[in-house]
Design a protein around this motif. Structure first.
Motif, PDB file in Angstrom:
ATOM      1  N   PRO A 174       0.815  -1.226   0.000  1.00  0.00           N
ATOM      2  CA  PRO A 174       0.000   0.000   0.000  1.00  0.00           C
ATOM      3  C   PRO A 174       0.844   1.269   0.000  1.00  0.00           C
ATOM      4  O   PRO A 174       0.537   2.233  -0.705  1.00  0.00           O
ATOM      5  CB  PRO A 174      -0.822  -0.134   1.287  1.00  0.00           C
ATOM      6  CG  PRO A 174      -0.928  -1.613   1.507  1.00  0.00           C
ATOM      7  CD  PRO A 174       0.396  -2.170   1.055  1.00  0.00           C
ATOM      8  N   GLU A 175       1.889   1.286   0.815  1.00  0.00           N
ATOM      9  CA  GLU A 175       2.820   2.419   0.854  1.00  0.00           C
ATOM     10  C   GLU A 175       4.214   1.889   1.143  1.00  0.00           C
ATOM     11  O   GLU A 175       4.370   0.880   1.834  1.00  0.00           O
ATOM     12  CB  GLU A 175       2.436   3.421   1.941  1.00  0.00           C
ATOM     13  CG  GLU A 175       1.164   4.194   1.678  1.00  0.00           C
ATOM     14  CD  GLU A 175       0.942   5.259   2.749  1.00  0.00           C
ATOM     15  OE1 GLU A 175       1.614   6.318   2.678  1.00  0.00           O
ATOM     16  OE2 GLU A 175       0.135   5.026   3.652  1.00  0.00           O
ATOM     17  N   HIS A 176       5.211   2.580   0.644  1.00  0.00           N
ATOM     18  CA  HIS A 176       6.590   2.174   0.906  1.00  0.00           C
ATOM     19  C   HIS A 176       7.058   2.803   2.220  1.00  0.00           C
ATOM     20  O   HIS A 176       7.911   3.694   2.249  1.00  0.00           O
ATOM     21  CB  HIS A 176       7.498   2.574  -0.256  1.00  0.00           C
ATOM     22  CG  HIS A 176       7.257   1.745  -1.481  1.00  0.00           C
ATOM     23  ND1 HIS A 176       6.444   2.158  -2.509  1.00  0.00           N
ATOM     24  CD2 HIS A 176       7.708   0.506  -1.819  1.00  0.00           C
ATOM     25  CE1 HIS A 176       6.412   1.217  -3.443  1.00  0.00           C
ATOM     26  NE2 HIS A 176       7.164   0.216  -3.060  1.00  0.00           N
ATOM     27  N   ARG A 177       6.457   2.318   3.298  1.00  0.00           N
ATOM     28  CA  ARG A 177       6.815   2.772   4.639  1.00  0.00           C
ATOM     29  C   ARG A 177       7.185   1.523   5.435  1.00  0.00           C
ATOM     30  O   ARG A 177       6.398   0.578   5.529  1.00  0.00           O
ATOM     31  CB  ARG A 177       5.654   3.521   5.290  1.00  0.00           C
ATOM     32  CG  ARG A 177       5.129   4.654   4.442  1.00  0.00           C
ATOM     33  CD  ARG A 177       3.946   5.359   5.075  1.00  0.00           C
ATOM     34  NE  ARG A 177       4.368   6.163   6.217  1.00  0.00           N
ATOM     35  CZ  ARG A 177       3.857   6.058   7.437  1.00  0.00           C
ATOM     36  NH1 ARG A 177       2.908   5.162   7.690  1.00  0.00           N
ATOM     37  NH2 ARG A 177       4.280   6.832   8.410  1.00  0.00           N
ATOM     38  N   PHE A 178       8.377   1.521   6.021  1.00  0.00           N
ATOM     39  CA  PHE A 178       8.904   0.312   6.623  1.00  0.00           C
ATOM     40  C   PHE A 178       9.259   0.532   8.091  1.00  0.00           C
ATOM     41  O   PHE A 178       9.527   1.654   8.529  1.00  0.00           O
ATOM     42  CB  PHE A 178      10.144  -0.157   5.855  1.00  0.00           C
ATOM     43  CG  PHE A 178       9.881  -0.388   4.391  1.00  0.00           C
ATOM     44  CD1 PHE A 178       9.283  -1.554   3.965  1.00  0.00           C
ATOM     45  CD2 PHE A 178      10.204   0.578   3.448  1.00  0.00           C
ATOM     46  CE1 PHE A 178       9.024  -1.784   2.616  1.00  0.00           C
ATOM     47  CE2 PHE A 178       9.941   0.371   2.100  1.00  0.00           C
ATOM     48  CZ  PHE A 178       9.356  -0.810   1.688  1.00  0.00           C
ATOM     49  N   LEU A 179       9.271  -0.587   8.819  1.00  0.00           N
ATOM     50  CA  LEU A 179       9.751  -0.626  10.201  1.00  0.00           C
ATOM     51  C   LEU A 179      10.714  -1.804  10.295  1.00  0.00           C
ATOM     52  O   LEU A 179      10.334  -2.941   9.999  1.00  0.00           O
ATOM     53  CB  LEU A 179       8.590  -0.811  11.176  1.00  0.00           C
ATOM     54  CG  LEU A 179       8.957  -1.092  12.636  1.00  0.00           C
ATOM     55  CD1 LEU A 179       9.777   0.053  13.224  1.00  0.00           C
ATOM     56  CD2 LEU A 179       7.698  -1.334  13.474  1.00  0.00           C
ATOM     57  N   LEU A 180      11.939  -1.541  10.677  1.00  0.00           N
ATOM     58  CA  LEU A 180      12.952  -2.588  10.771  1.00  0.00           C
ATOM     59  C   LEU A 180      13.157  -2.977  12.220  1.00  0.00           C
ATOM     60  O   LEU A 180      13.176  -2.125  13.112  1.00  0.00           O
ATOM     61  CB  LEU A 180      14.274  -2.121  10.153  1.00  0.00           C
ATOM     62  CG  LEU A 180      14.264  -1.987   8.622  1.00  0.00           C
ATOM     63  CD1 LEU A 180      13.644  -0.658   8.183  1.00  0.00           C
ATOM     64  CD2 LEU A 180      15.669  -2.134   8.042  1.00  0.00           C
ATOM     65  N   ASP A 181      13.323  -4.273  12.456  1.00  0.00           N
ATOM     66  CA  ASP A 181      13.468  -4.727  13.840  1.00  0.00           C
ATOM     67  C   ASP A 181      14.860  -4.404  14.374  1.00  0.00           C
ATOM     68  O   ASP A 181      15.718  -3.857  13.671  1.00  0.00           O
ATOM     69  CB  ASP A 181      13.095  -6.209  13.982  1.00  0.00           C
ATOM     70  CG  ASP A 181      14.192  -7.173  13.552  1.00  0.00           C
ATOM     71  OD1 ASP A 181      15.305  -6.740  13.189  1.00  0.00           O
ATOM     72  OD2 ASP A 181      13.938  -8.400  13.572  1.00  0.00           O
TER      73      ASP A 181
END
Length: 253
Positions: A86-93
């Motif tokens: 949906p959107e190129h928004r990420f959360l990295l661990d």
């Protein structure tokens, strides 16, 4: 029951199971209880549903909730790249700090903090509709997670490249703070001069400042190395973006 995995998914099998699957014409033989969904069967051999682009039972496309019969052949297709999100928004661990910083260098929205536990990561990803990037398969199998992806590679450079190849996000180099992910804006030298060291004031004239944490940036000694990183990222995304097939989303649930 036989589970037939795309080659790219065999990395999720344990070493002993991989060896057994090769001897059985690439099928993984699974004891079936007669009641589990095909999605549960696939996860039981180690493949998170976030990595699945499609499921077939005896040649017929099915949903993860489908309940097969004993003796069925389950074919598991990998997510085709680049994957649409949906959107190129990420959360990295917490284990992907370096790829997070590099993604920010090339202008990708990459949230990261090194002190969040699994529950907090899922809450954060869901609340902001970020794709959770991790190498924790158990985390990806949590039903409460709206969308996630497994990051391949053992080294930061491999992980960074895998993320770019999988999602082909739009790039905007030099527009994000590598410390907090905030947006950068150009700032006149005279406004930041009091906070600069004498050598920096003498040597540089172009500056940007983070709108969130106020950190100041300029093209310093690391500029050449980071410029090479940006060039490589642009090449990877450009190559991934011209892939001729229509991407498929991973399946959850």
């Amino acid at each position: 029951m036989a589970v037939r995995l795309d080659d790219g998914l065999r990395v999720f099998l344990g070493r002993r199971r991989r060896a057994g699957a090769v001897a059985a014409d690439d099928d993984v033989v699974v004891a079936y209880d007669g009641t589990s969904s095909v999605g549960h069967v696939v996860e039981s051999v180690g493949v998170p549903l976030t990595e699945v682009g499609g499921l077939e039972v005896d040649g017929r496309r099915v949903a993860p909730s489908f309940r097969p019969v004993a003796g069925a052949v389950v074919s598991v297709l990998g997510v085709r790249r680049p994957q649409a999100v949906p959107e190129h928004r990420f959360l990295l661990d917490v284990h992907l700090g370096t790829p997070a910083r590099w993604l920010r260098v090339v202008g990708v929205d990459a949230a990261y903090e090194n002190d969040r536990d699994d529950d907090a990561l899922i809450t954060w990803a869901n609340a902001e509709r970020r794709v959770l990037l991790t190498q924790d398969r158990g985390l990806l199998c949590r039903r409460s997670l709206w969308l996630g992806a497994y990051v391949r590679g053992t080294r930061p450079r491999e992980q960074f490249e895998d993320i770019l190849e999988r999602f082909a996000p739009p790039l905007a180099p030099w527009t994000r703070c590598t410390a907090c992910n905030g947006r950068l804006a150009a700032v006149p030298k005279e406004r930041v001069a009091p906070a600069l060291r004498p050598g920096t004031r003498r040597s540089y004239d172009t500056f940007a400042r983070c709108a969130v944490c106020a950190r100041v940036y300029w093209r310093g000694a690391h500029g050449t190395r980071l410029a090479a990183l940006v060039t490589e990222a642009e090449r990877i995304v450009s190559t991934a973006s011209i892939t001729p097939h229509k991407p498929l989303n991973g399946i959850q649930g």
